[in-house]
Design an enzyme around this catalytic site. Sequence first.
Site, PDB file in Angstrom:
ATOM      1  N   SER A 143     105.705  57.527  53.847  1.00  0.00           N
ATOM      2  CA  SER A 143     106.160  57.217  52.400  1.00  0.00           C
ATOM      3  C   SER A 143     107.351  57.659  52.228  1.00  0.00           C
ATOM      4  O   SER A 143     108.587  57.452  52.946  1.00  0.00           O
ATOM      5  CB  SER A 143     105.425  58.059  51.792  1.00  0.00           C
ATOM      6  N   TYR A 157     105.252  66.896  48.681  1.00  0.00           N
ATOM      7  CA  TYR A 157     104.827  65.728  49.305  1.00  0.00           C
ATOM      8  C   TYR A 157     106.043  65.313  49.968  1.00  0.00           C
ATOM      9  O   TYR A 157     105.905  64.764  51.547  1.00  0.00           O
ATOM     10  CB  TYR A 157     104.071  64.990  48.586  1.00  0.00           C
TER      11      TYR A 157
HETATM   12  P1  NAP Z   1      93.723  57.744  48.927  1.00  0.00           P
HETATM   13  O1  NAP Z   1      93.362  56.410  47.904  1.00  0.00           O
HETATM   14  O2  NAP Z   1      93.663  59.324  47.340  1.00  0.00           O
HETATM   15  O3  NAP Z   1      92.400  58.069  49.436  1.00  0.00           O
HETATM   16  C1  NAP Z   1      92.819  59.370  50.491  1.00  0.00           C
HETATM   17  C2  NAP Z   1      91.863  59.083  51.443  1.00  0.00           C
HETATM   18  O4  NAP Z   1      92.250  60.089  52.621  1.00  0.00           O
HETATM   19  C3  NAP Z   1      90.348  59.168  51.206  1.00  0.00           C
HETATM   20  O5  NAP Z   1      89.855  58.526  52.136  1.00  0.00           O
HETATM   21  C4  NAP Z   1      90.006  60.762  51.731  1.00  0.00           C
HETATM   22  O6  NAP Z   1      88.896  60.786  51.441  1.00  0.00           O
HETATM   23  C5  NAP Z   1      90.977  60.553  52.574  1.00  0.00           C
HETATM   24  N1  NAP Z   1      91.512  62.089  52.935  1.00  0.00           N
HETATM   25  C6  NAP Z   1      92.090  62.862  52.227  1.00  0.00           C
HETATM   26  N2  NAP Z   1      92.515  64.237  52.619  1.00  0.00           N
HETATM   27  C7  NAP Z   1      91.008  64.579  53.679  1.00  0.00           C
HETATM   28  C8  NAP Z   1      91.303  65.751  54.860  1.00  0.00           C
HETATM   29  N3  NAP Z   1      92.006  66.634  54.243  1.00  0.00           N
HETATM   30  N4  NAP Z   1      90.699  65.381  55.620  1.00  0.00           N
HETATM   31  C9  NAP Z   1      90.274  64.103  55.603  1.00  0.00           C
HETATM   32  N5  NAP Z   1      90.248  62.430  55.095  1.00  0.00           N
HETATM   33  C10 NAP Z   1      90.997  63.084  54.259  1.00  0.00           C
HETATM   34  O7  NAP Z   1      95.261  57.650  48.668  1.00  0.00           O
HETATM   35  P2  NAP Z   1      96.366  56.499  49.737  1.00  0.00           P
HETATM   36  O8  NAP Z   1      96.748  55.790  48.186  1.00  0.00           O
HETATM   37  O9  NAP Z   1      95.337  55.007  50.609  1.00  0.00           O
HETATM   38  O10 NAP Z   1      97.114  57.395  50.520  1.00  0.00           O
HETATM   39  C11 NAP Z   1      97.155  57.012  51.794  1.00  0.00           C
HETATM   40  C12 NAP Z   1      98.098  57.055  52.618  1.00  0.00           C
HETATM   41  O11 NAP Z   1      99.449  56.392  51.954  1.00  0.00           O
HETATM   42  C13 NAP Z   1      98.362  59.209  52.528  1.00  0.00           C
HETATM   43  O12 NAP Z   1      98.381  59.424  53.655  1.00  0.00           O
HETATM   44  C14 NAP Z   1      99.799  58.432  51.709  1.00  0.00           C
HETATM   45  O13 NAP Z   1     100.437  59.720  50.974  1.00  0.00           O
HETATM   46  C15 NAP Z   1     100.493  57.008  51.960  1.00  0.00           C
HETATM   47  N6  NAP Z   1     100.893  56.826  51.298  1.00  0.00           N
HETATM   48  C16 NAP Z   1     100.216  56.358  49.559  1.00  0.00           C
HETATM   49  C17 NAP Z   1     101.176  55.575  48.917  1.00  0.00           C
HETATM   50  C18 NAP Z   1     100.797  55.222  47.613  1.00  0.00           C
HETATM   51  O14 NAP Z   1     101.516  54.572  46.124  1.00  0.00           O
HETATM   52  N7  NAP Z   1      99.195  55.068  47.249  1.00  0.00           N
HETATM   53  C19 NAP Z   1     102.860  55.559  48.658  1.00  0.00           C
HETATM   54  C20 NAP Z   1     103.058  55.808  50.021  1.00  0.00           C
HETATM   55  C21 NAP Z   1     102.187  56.791  51.225  1.00  0.00           C
HETATM   56  P3  NAP Z   1      87.646  61.263  50.255  1.00  0.00           P
HETATM   57  O15 NAP Z   1      86.932  59.755  50.184  1.00  0.00           O
HETATM   58  O16 NAP Z   1      86.713  61.468  51.118  1.00  0.00           O
HETATM   59  O17 NAP Z   1      88.172  62.028  49.806  1.00  0.00           O
END
Ligand code: NAP
Length: 248
Positions: A143, A157
């Site tokens: 991130s 985080y």
């Molecule tokens: P999200 O929409 O909240 O989705 C999170 C995903 O991770 C879901 O599929 C969830 O499964 C899964 N998950 C969470 N904890 C888990 C665990 N312990 N074991 C297995 N699966 C797990 O998140 P996102 O925004 O797409 O983020 C994905 C990645 O991008 C993360 O690493 C986040 O830090 C990074 N990121 C996101 C942003 C942003 O602005 N969105 C920015 C920078 C980085 P369930 O559906 O079963 O809950």
Amino acid sequence: MENVIVVTGGSRGIGAATARLAAKRGYAVCVNYRQREAAAQQVVADIQAMGGRAIAIAANVASEPDVVALFQQVDEQLGPLTALVNNAGILEQQMRVEMMDADRLNRIFTTNITSCFLCAREAIKRMSTANGGRGGAIVNVSSVAARLGSPGEYVDYAASKGAIDTLTLGLAKEVADHGIRVNAVRPGFIDTEIHASGGEPNRIDRVKSTVPMQRGGAAEEVANAILWLLSHEASYTTGAFIDIAGGK
Ligand code: NAP
């Protein structure tokens, strides 16, 4: 031979977009998830409707036995692994560091850091040419928080993502001569459900004016970069970072 990919946290958000795009590019896809089975099965159904091959596997990637079982099921159901996207990640309620307790910190660090080490370990065992594998590629989802620090929101985080950047640098060098490339993407403000976990579902509306491009990003824009890093087009790229953050 078919490419086989594990996308951790592939049920929603960036992971789901990555799983769908990987299938379009011909990968057989393991959609890992933690608890939302219906969301994971929907991604699998979408991939199958396109004529692709996919399975959904529940595993908490912060749990070592779960991770070991996850990769064993991929061996059995999809065949030899060629790619891993360490995408699963969490954040928690926005708060200052002085309010954070050890339980929260341990949840963040095991889910965002330990998981990536464990999944990388299992992937390397299978992909490394030193172990008789055919090589492969890993993309870690970091991130821009790693370099911004997320003050007043979630420094824990941000620090976990700093660790992922260092993992990417070190592991890329460690496995470079074993046929494995390791890179990272650093998304900025991407429109997914993760912001609701921080207590602010509409966070992007508040912060988008701080982005040079004046908008949040889409999960598909991150998936495009991930699939490029995994592809042969990135064959001389390892230990590298792509920021997908609208100039932030
Ligand atoms: P999200 O929409 O909240 O989705 C999170 C995903 O991770 C879901 O599929 C969830 O499964 C899964 N998950 C969470 N904890 C888990 C665990 N312990 N074991 C297995 N699966 C797990 O998140 P996102 O925004 O797409 O983020 C994905 C990645 O991008 C993360 O690493 C986040 O830090 C990074 N990121 C996101 C942003 C942003 O602005 N969105 C920015 C920078 C980085 P369930 O559906 O079963 O809950």
